[in-house]
Design an enzyme around this catalytic site. Sequence first.
Site: not given
Ligand code: FPP
Length: 244
Positions: A19, A36, A130
């Site tokens: 997150d 991201h 893993l």
């Molecule tokens: C949370 O940050 C993250 C996500 C909803 C997506 C996680 C995705 C990645 C790490 C990249 C793509 C994944 C792969 C498997 C290639 P948020 O957007 O909710 O952050 P915020 O809470 O600060 O808005």
Amino acid sequence: MSGPGCIEGVPRHVAIIMDGNGRWATQRGQPRSAGHRQGVEALRRTVRAAAEMGIGVLTLYSFSSENWSRPQSEIRFLLELLRRFIRTDVAELHRANVRIMVIGDREGLDPAIRAMFEEAEALTRENTALKLVIAFNYGSRQEITRAVQLIARKVAEGKIDPADITPAVIGNHLDTGGLPEPDLLIRTGGEQRLSNYLLWQCAYTEFVFMPDYWPEFGAEHLRRAVEAYRMRDRRFGGLKAQTA
Ligand code: FPP
């Protein structure tokens, strides 16, 4: 499953809620997509570190059932990142003996995404280092609901006697059936909630919440979380083991 960075008492299964990508980017005056993109780099660092430490299973929350409510442009970007990650990294993960598994609801997903998951899973099926579990279109309540439907169908067909439905039977009908339950769950970004992630599986999991945003995460953060985990006294509802 062990490498030069391997430490004693490492959790068998680590689950992560990645997150804070959006906030990381906003803080830097960049679009959320930049967060991201850096999030994928953090993911790569984390997979490498987990393999080195001898962690058996790493489960990452990459896209939740509820994430479809985000703006279309952000969804498109996340899907494209995932597609690119699978396309570019699977060969290397395969060489590193990593097994890729995907959990979540595949019903109604773009057939191209489904095919991509199936190919990655088939290619790496025999790998023994893993296990990298990608939770995509995943929601724990939805997963439990699907498991209940599956069991109910088997009961209706006379394949299962209702009296034989135990927690183990339910666990085996979840997407994570066959995997050990998470020992440690890490959530970055400062929030302290589960957000519909592995609700059944986390009954006795130790939680570590970190204020750092996911794009900042790396080997050192993982090591710190594992250290915190090792200090915990896990009793599973029982009493502390006697050491006399
Ligand atoms: C949370 O940050 C993250 C996500 C909803 C997506 C996680 C995705 C990645 C790490 C990249 C793509 C994944 C792969 C498997 C290639 P948020 O957007 O909710 O952050 P915020 O809470 O600060 O808005």
